[in-house]
Design a protein around this motif. Structure first.
Motif, PDB file in Angstrom:
ATOM      1  N   ILE A  21       0.885  -1.081   0.023  1.00  0.00           N
ATOM      2  CA  ILE A  21      -0.012   0.103   0.122  1.00  0.00           C
ATOM      3  C   ILE A  21       0.697   1.235   0.107  1.00  0.00           C
ATOM      4  CG2 ILE A  21      -1.886   1.511   1.243  1.00  0.00           C
ATOM      5  CD1 ILE A  21      -2.823  -1.337   2.107  1.00  0.00           C
ATOM      6  N   ILE A  22       1.795   1.334   0.921  1.00  0.00           N
ATOM      7  CA  ILE A  22       2.646   2.662   0.914  1.00  0.00           C
ATOM      8  C   ILE A  22       3.815   2.618   0.058  1.00  0.00           C
ATOM      9  CG2 ILE A  22       3.686   4.203   2.677  1.00  0.00           C
ATOM     10  CD1 ILE A  22       0.907   3.479   3.366  1.00  0.00           C
ATOM     11  N   SER A  23       4.437   1.509  -0.021  1.00  0.00           N
ATOM     12  CA  SER A  23       5.599   1.606  -0.630  1.00  0.00           C
ATOM     13  C   SER A  23       5.736   1.917  -2.246  1.00  0.00           C
ATOM     14  CB  SER A  23       6.311   0.148  -0.987  1.00  0.00           C
ATOM     15  OG  SER A  23       7.080   0.058   0.521  1.00  0.00           O
ATOM     16  N   PRO A  24       4.445   1.524  -2.943  1.00  0.00           N
ATOM     17  CA  PRO A  24       4.377   1.990  -4.191  1.00  0.00           C
ATOM     18  C   PRO A  24       4.215   3.623  -4.489  1.00  0.00           C
ATOM     19  CG  PRO A  24       2.855   0.173  -3.774  1.00  0.00           C
ATOM     20  CD  PRO A  24       3.617   0.503  -2.678  1.00  0.00           C
ATOM     21  N   LEU A  25       3.417   4.179  -3.390  1.00  0.00           N
ATOM     22  CA  LEU A  25       3.264   5.674  -3.304  1.00  0.00           C
ATOM     23  C   LEU A  25       4.510   6.349  -3.000  1.00  0.00           C
ATOM     24  CD1 LEU A  25      -0.155   5.913  -1.386  1.00  0.00           C
ATOM     25  CD2 LEU A  25       0.215   6.074  -3.802  1.00  0.00           C
ATOM     26  N   GLU A  26       5.377   5.578  -2.059  1.00  0.00           N
ATOM     27  CA  GLU A  26       6.414   6.299  -1.613  1.00  0.00           C
ATOM     28  C   GLU A  26       7.454   6.484  -2.879  1.00  0.00           C
ATOM     29  OE1 GLU A  26       9.332   5.778   1.920  1.00  0.00           O
ATOM     30  OE2 GLU A  26       7.363   4.644   2.281  1.00  0.00           O
ATOM     31  N   LEU A  27       7.336   5.416  -3.715  1.00  0.00           N
ATOM     32  CA  LEU A  27       8.323   5.369  -4.864  1.00  0.00           C
ATOM     33  C   LEU A  27       7.970   6.257  -5.547  1.00  0.00           C
ATOM     34  CD1 LEU A  27      10.466   3.305  -5.666  1.00  0.00           C
ATOM     35  CD2 LEU A  27       8.914   1.921  -6.811  1.00  0.00           C
ATOM     36  N   LEU A  28       6.365   6.555  -6.039  1.00  0.00           N
ATOM     37  CA  LEU A  28       6.047   7.401  -6.654  1.00  0.00           C
ATOM     38  C   LEU A  28       6.433   8.814  -6.497  1.00  0.00           C
ATOM     39  CD1 LEU A  28       4.051   7.927  -9.216  1.00  0.00           C
ATOM     40  CD2 LEU A  28       2.259   8.327  -7.758  1.00  0.00           C
ATOM     41  N   PHE A  29       6.437   9.204  -5.181  1.00  0.00           N
ATOM     42  CA  PHE A  29       6.849  10.473  -4.523  1.00  0.00           C
ATOM     43  C   PHE A  29       8.136  10.777  -4.847  1.00  0.00           C
ATOM     44  CE2 PHE A  29       3.170  10.543  -1.775  1.00  0.00           C
ATOM     45  CZ  PHE A  29       2.809  11.745  -1.851  1.00  0.00           C
ATOM     46  N   GLU A  30       8.902   9.690  -4.763  1.00  0.00           N
ATOM     47  CA  GLU A  30      10.313   9.739  -4.930  1.00  0.00           C
ATOM     48  C   GLU A  30      10.703  10.010  -6.448  1.00  0.00           C
ATOM     49  OE1 GLU A  30      12.158   6.228  -3.748  1.00  0.00           O
ATOM     50  OE2 GLU A  30      14.332   7.244  -2.850  1.00  0.00           O
ATOM     51  N   GLN A  31      10.179   9.271  -7.406  1.00  0.00           N
ATOM     52  CA  GLN A  31      10.336   9.335  -8.688  1.00  0.00           C
ATOM     53  C   GLN A  31       9.903  10.885  -9.215  1.00  0.00           C
ATOM     54  OE1 GLN A  31      11.583   7.181 -10.613  1.00  0.00           O
ATOM     55  NE2 GLN A  31      11.720   5.315  -9.204  1.00  0.00           N
TER      56      GLN A  31
END
Lengths: 917, 412
Positions: A11-21
């Motif tokens: 749930i969170i990791s994909p969003l974090e990755l998106l934020f980061e990208q």
């Protein structure tokens, strides 16, 4: 808690990755971290806008439904009791297509906010890039703003401002709504205030931007015909962007392309409005079949993408060489990384994709399903047919040579995607069954391949575990006797022969240190890779590729193992105390399987560099974290259109924005040829062995004879090093030193090119090897074992660095690949000398036994090792597949034969002989 | 040597696997087709095992509704399965050739069986299908409801008939009522048809054939409902007293439920006013005798009132019962119920004051031709196809079954 961590991952990791990208891409363009936060907020908000719109609409719908049902619900509650009430209520719900779970719909916007908040919080509050960065009145985006000091108390203004905006936005939004909604929103505003009050101002600033966005959004929706107005505004902005882009073209065509695209993308809302206006209310409740079909294609597509990016691509990379993804010290099965990639992939495609999909309108779903279907097709096409010649990839998921796509390839790729999209659209419209079948079949195929990969990995890992346990039992030791004779053969993988004069030129003291050595620049290898070079190097002329292929009743592996045993067994038979260390591809395994020496227990075997035993830089936890993130990123990189790949690859950093150290340990990233940041852990494993040679050398005051044979990869893992020491460092800036040392690279008018990054990095690692081996030689001299020690330093092959204009001997490859380093110091001492004598790496056994063993004979083939007839006339060199898990029949398969005789510097002596069947 | 990782090419493998799995799918597809073929044989079996016609009766009380229908099936030689939830259902004693009568357990046991039933057309008087424990079975093609009273079809508890496929009514106004409910609830329209009312047909026939010896003297039947607002609870001995004073013969037939729910009250009354020449407490299973022997009915129970009015064409006096329609379908409709619209027309409303001079009230009622006329009009509205109810119902069931069979065949 594995469940919690799993939920976090999906749930969170994909969003974090998106934020980061988004943050990393934006910060590259905008440069200013503060402005980047605004851009991040805008991007995220626009991205989730449709999500929130739908969620809001659902909340509204739920509110209306409840309102509509209220009188009868009250009536039923009042009239019936017990079970009957429940059953009547269920029937009433059923007649209204209402499910009690629908009540949750109202909470969807709030529920959605939570993961976005956690991801933003986690990302921005840990973002070291914000530390110490000021933005406007904010002194440090990495700390609470503390803008006001009242009576000695510091007050953080930004959180208060944020809450103020939040309350205003809430007041506008809840106008005309129930008290419950109002309390809910104001309550949330207060919670955010408490929660974020002491947070870094960067994070609070981000959240403030979000609140401003929702304020504007809420005002906007209170306007009449908001869609039309949005369309107009966006269209105008787009036109301005386009005009700016055209009138002031950017120097970087990518930036220009980006701006034009932005301008065009901004036209979409207007077009959508126009289109939807034409088709409003034309969405009758069509048969559920169509919607079920798009459901199937959507879910089939996201499962396919999940398996491709989470399972197949990562497992493919690891399967090709599991040893390189194992930290021998900690021995973590790399399958764990695949599982983690899988989790992120599930989160990205199935969970978040699913959320977007399920919240979409019927038309929206059809469009999303179509996009997913085309994306699946394009992903497979990109993965299978494009960007395949990026060279070798390191265990850091970075390419050895920085990958560039030719513009033509990029254009072809784009055209192919367009064609595929049209075909995909046709299939989607006309042949949904075909699409469905294709998705099921290919998903199954991917699963099968993925699990086959995992099975292979597990098998190899099990082998490695045994090997590493055996090898770890003993700590490497190079015994040297003071009174007897010592012979050392040290293979430096891929060491570059032609660089030696330039190394000595830059560091003339090395000539002193390498006293007594004869350098043979006119030396050939018999192949371009270790699998061909090593056997002849260690076993002599019975193991040239021609000879290896002649013995076609035996496996390459057994012949290779035999070659690795020739010298140790021979020396052992002659009363030498024998040690071998890191012998390459022993047992045809990347992690050397030293059990090949088990039938000679008198031979001491050691693993040194593969354990990273001496690598103090080793940071296991960091590598773990990086692998967990970057395997998925690598998959995305591989399936992306070529035009995006460079941005995703981001010089091998995959847009990672974590602590500095994490980037550093994920491998080295170069900025030009003089600057770099980061460390290649695998280089450190090898380099640290050379650094520690004095430590592991055991000088004994006896008269025994010793023989030690080792290999080392320092010269293979090219990396930029800090000058002038040529030592690894986290940040490197050699600009000054490089500028003042350009003349080193021209000797007697012969220039060694140092323009390309790989030319520079190979020079650096060769220099580092010479310096470290040099330190050891000095140690031997000090210990008084130099003169009674024969040392042969040799490389199994070179590398096509294209550094010399006069060395283009072959049409289709660079002769540097077949030019091996050979430096020999016989017993005694003397000057550093250069000999132009034609040598081959097959001379090594003869050189090592000369004056030590009388009539040396290969213990397996009984050939006379001192017979030099073999190197007379044409020498056949084979350039073939390097992989021992592929090229592992009885003969070397495929590749090209070249021939050379007598003098490698005479172009006439080189010839391409033809293909190897 | 180290560090050459080929990023898992495998495209060849991928292509081969695609082909293999594709071929596999083809094979599996074939297998599925074959299986389907076999299963469709199974389907046939399923169809063979399907009981074409089922009647479900949740109580023996409805045998008066179903008997003539069973007889009709027997007459035309069409097999029928009669399932009852009453162990002592009279049907179980009947010797039919074509009708199989079966006790399927009481309450939930019966429903458990019905919920998994495999049948063509199922006929029942039980409301609340798919609302209460009785769920629609996937394998029943068509659920048909018939009412058991010639009055409002909306007097079932809420959502009573919503999940039936068809309702065979006894009057046109009932169809209108159902259509209105369907409209306000926005649910699927049912197949609606005026068929008749078999149990009234049966009673009428019985009345015509009976040779009940009616006493010369005027006989009053007091057949109240039960519960707090029912006549006996409300007026108790007062009304019995009043009736006794009238000098007419009196039959008091309390609601069977009174003997369990309000036993004390009834027993006190029975002790206070024991059977005599002038008065009798009637507890027959069958109300037929009491109905046919009387000249006028005093009741607060609509079912009996209409039965009495329509069959014996005799006047009625109905008690002023307050009716709370909150739990019933009727509360969804704005229109007043047919029952309360019609009652004042076909009979005299009993007020507490009337009890003192009840004789007068009874005499007036019997003499009033207006009531007689209204009775006939009401009967025409609420009891159509008189005498032919069972015939119509059976005809409908058989035709519907044929239609479904044709449809299924068409699909194949």
């Amino acid at each position: 808690m594995p469940v919690f961590s799993f939920l976090y991952s999906i749930i969170i990791s994909p969003l974090e990755l998106l934020f980061e990208q988004i943050y990393m891409v934006a910060v590259r363009v905008i440069k200013d971290p503060g402005l980047t936060i605004i851009a991040l907020s805008l991007a995220m908000n626009f991205l989730v806008l449709p999500l929130y719109q739908r969620a809001d609409a659902m909340q509204e719908e739920e509110r209306r439904t409840e309102e509509k049902m209220r009188p009868w619900i009250d009536h039923i509650k009042k009239t019936f009791k017990g079970n009957e009430r429940w059953m009547i209520m269920q029937t009433y719900y059923r007649q209204n297509d209402y499910h009690p779970m629908d009540a949750l719909k109202g909470a969807v916007p709030l529920l959605l906010e939570i993961p976005f908040f956690i991801a933003a919080y986690h990302f921005l509050s840990n973002l070291s890039m914000l530390k110490g960065v000021s933005f406007g009145p904010i002194r440090d985006l990495g700390a609470p703003d503390a803008m006001l000091v009242v009576a000695g108390t510091t007050i953080n203004v930004l959180p208060l401002l944020m809450t103020g905006i939040n309350l205003v936005a809430g007041a506008i939004y809840t106008k005309g709504l129930s008290l419950k909604s109002k309390i809910q929103l104001y309550g949330m505003a207060c919670i955010f205030l408490v929660f974020l009050y002491d947070s870094p101002s960067g994070l609070v600033f981000y959240w403030t931007c979000n609140n401003i966005f929702s304020l504007v959004k809420n005002i906007f929706y209170k306007l009449k015909n908001p869609r039309k107005k949005l369309g107009i505004i966006s269209c105008l902005c787009g036109l301005v962007v386009l005009a700016v882009g055209i009138i002031y073209p950017r120097a970087n065509p990518k930036h220009e392309f980006f701006i034009i695209c932005m301008g065009l993308l901004l036209q979409i809302p207007a077009l959508l409005y126009k289109y939807q206006k034409g088709t409003t209310s034309s969405e009758p409740d069509k048969d559920g079949a169509t919607s079920r079909e798009s459901d199937f294609i959507f879910f089939g597509g996201v499962v396919f993408l999940t398996i491709l990016t989470g399972l197949l691509i990562p497992s493919g990379v690891i399967q090709s060489s599991p040893a390189e993804f194992i930290n021998i010290k900690h021995f973590q099965n790399p399958v764990g990384y695949i599982i983690h990639s899988m989790e992120i992939a599930i989160g990205t495609f199935i969970v978040w994709g699913g959320i977007f999909y399920s919240l979409a309108t019927r038309t929206g779903r059809k469009v999303i399903a179509l996009i997913v279907w085309i994306a699946s097709l394009a992903a497979v096409m990109n993965y299978m047919f494009f960007g395949r010649n990026l060279g070798t990839i390191l265990n850091t998921l970075q390419f050895e040579l920085y990958p560039h796509h030719e513009i033509l390839e990029v254009v072809i790729n784009l055209l192919a995607i367009i064609v595929l999209a049209i075909a995909g659209m046709f299939i989607y419209k006309k042949k949904k069954n075909l699409a469905r079948g294709a998705l099921i079949i290919s998903t199954l195929a991917l699963c099968v391949m993925g699990f086959v990969n995992i099975h292979d990995i597990n098998e190899k890992v099990a082998e490695l575990r045994i090997q590493s346990e055996n090898a770890r039992k003993e700590t490497v030791s190079i015994p040297l006797s003071k009174k007897g004779k010592n012979v050392i053969v040290m293979m430096l993988d891929r060491a570059i022969a032609q660089q030696v004069p330039y190394i000595m030129n830059e560091k003339p003291e090395l000539k002193e240190i390498f006293s007594g050595f004869t350098y043979y620049p006119n030396t050939i290898s018999y192949g371009g890779h270790t699998n061909v070079g090593a056997p002849v190097l260690f076993g002599g002329y019975d193991y040239t590729p021609v000879k290896m292929n002649e013995r076609d009743q035996e496996s390459l592996e057994s012949k290779h193992n035999e070659a690795l045993k020739v010298m140790p067994v021979l020396f052992s038979q002659n009363g030498f105390q024998v040690g071998v260390c890191d012998t390459p591809y022993a047992g045809y395994s990347v992690y050397p399987d030293l059990s090949i020496y088990n039938d000679h227990p008198e031979i001491n075997t050691y693993i040194a560099e593969y354990d990273g035993k001496f690598n103090e830089w080793d940071s296991y936890e960091l590598t773990e974290r990086i692998y967990k993130r970057n395997f998925f990123c690598y998959s995305i990189f591989k399936i992306a259109p070529l035009i995006l790949q460079e941005s995703i690859y981001n010089n091998g950093r995959y847009n990672m924005a974590k602590d500095k150290l994490e980037i550093d340990m994920s491998g080295q990233v170069m900025d030009g040829n003089s600057k770099a940041s980061g460390i290649k852990s695998i280089f450190m494993n090898s380099y640290s062995v050379l650094q520690n040679l004095p430590v592991i050398t055991d000088v004994r005051n006896d008269n025994s004879n010793t023989f030690f044979m080792m290999a080392n990869n320092t010269t293979h893992e090219s990396m930029l090093l800090k000058e002038p020491e040529y030592e690894p460092a986290l940040t490197i800036d050699n600009t000054e030193y490089d500028a003042s040392h350009t003349e080193c690279f021209t000797i007697n008018g012969r220039t060694m090119h140092m323009d390309k990054d790989y030319q520079v990095t190979h020079y650096h690692v060769n220099m580092a090897a010479f310096i470290q081996v040099g330190r050891w030689l000095e140690y031997l001299k000090n210990e008084g074992v130099y003169e009674n020690t024969k040392i042969i330093i040799v490389s199994d092959h070179g590398f096509e660095l294209g550094q010399f204009d006069d060395f283009h001997m072959l049409e289709d490859t660079d002769a540097m690949r077949f030019n091996s380093l050979l430096m020999v110091k016989d017993f005694g001492d003397g000057k550093f000398e250069t000999s132009e004598e034609f040598m081959t790496i097959g001379d090594v056994p003869a050189l090592s036994t000369k004056d030590v063993i009388e009539n040396p004979v290969n213990p397996f083939t009984n050939s006379d090792l001192s017979n030099m007839e073999a190197k007379k006339g044409k020498q056949m060199i084979l350039e073939t597949d390097w992989r021992t898990d592929v090229n592992n029949g009885n003969r070397f398969g495929g590749g090209v034969w070249y021939s050379i005789h007598d003098n490698i510097f005479d172009k006439n002596n080189w010839k391409r002989e033809g293909e190897n069947p | 040597m180290l560090l050459y990782i080929d990023p898992g090419t495998g495209s060849m493998l991928f292509t081969i696997l695609m082909a293999v799995i594709g071929a596999g799918f083809y094979a599996v597809g074939n297998l599925v087709m074959k299986l389907q073929f076999i299963i469709s044989g199974g389907q046939e079996k399923m169809n063979v095992n399907k009981i074409p016609f089922v009647i479900f009766s949740d109580s023996k009380r409805y045998w008066n509704t179903f008997e003539s229908i069973c007889d009709e099936f027997e007459k035309i030689g069409q097999p029928l399965t009669y399932m009852t939830a009453s162990e002592d259902d009279p049907a179980l004693q009947k010797k039919y050739q074509y009708v199989e009568c079966e006790f399927i357990g009481e309450g939930n046991r019966a429903f458990a069986k019905l919920n998994l039933l495999n049948a063509g057309v199922l006929l029942s008087t039980t409301p609340g299908l798919d609302v209460y424990q009785w769920k629609r079975s996937k394998n029943v093609d068509w659920y048909v409801h018939i009412p058991h009273a010639p009055s409002d079809i909306t007097l079932y508890r809420m959502f009573g008939l919503d999940y039936y496929d068809a309702v065979l009514t006894s009057g046109r106004f009932q169809i209108d009522q159902i259509r209105q409910l369907e409209k306000v609830r926005n649910i699927k329209a049912k197949e609606l048809l005026v068929a008749g009312l078999p149990y009234l047909d049966g009673m009428k026939k019985r009345l015509n054939n009976s040779e009940v010896k009616k006493k010369e003297e005027r006989t009053v039947l007091l057949a109240p409902s039960w519960g707090e607002s029912a006549i006996l609870s409300r007026y108790g001995g007062k009304i019995i007293e009043g009736l006794l004073k009238s000098g007419y013969h009196i039959i008091i037939r309390p609601h069977p439920q009174s003997f369990t729910s309000e036993r004390d009250m009834i027993e006190t009354l029975m002790k206070q006013y024991p059977d005599s020449e002038q008065m009798e407490w009637n507890q027959d299973n069958d109300n037929f005798d009491a109905l046919s022997r009387s000249d006028i009915l005093i009741s607060d129970f609509s079912g009996v009132i209409f039965d009495y009015a329509f069959i014996s064409d005799k006047p009625v006096i109905y008690a002023d019962t307050s009716f709370d329609d909150a739990p019933y379908d009727s509360c969804w409709l704005e229109e007043e119920t047919w029952t309360f619209r019609v009652l004042p027309k076909i009979g005299r409303k009993l007020n507490e004051n009337d009890i003192q001079h009840i004789k007068q009230v009874i005499d007036d009622c019997i003499a009033d031709q207006g009531y007689a006329k209204a009775r006939r009009i009401a009967k025409e509205e609420a009891w159509q196809n008189e005498g032919k109810g069972a015939e119509h119902i059976v005809k409908y069931m058989i035709e519907t079954h044929h239609k479904i069979e044709d449809h299924t065949r068409g699909q194949k």
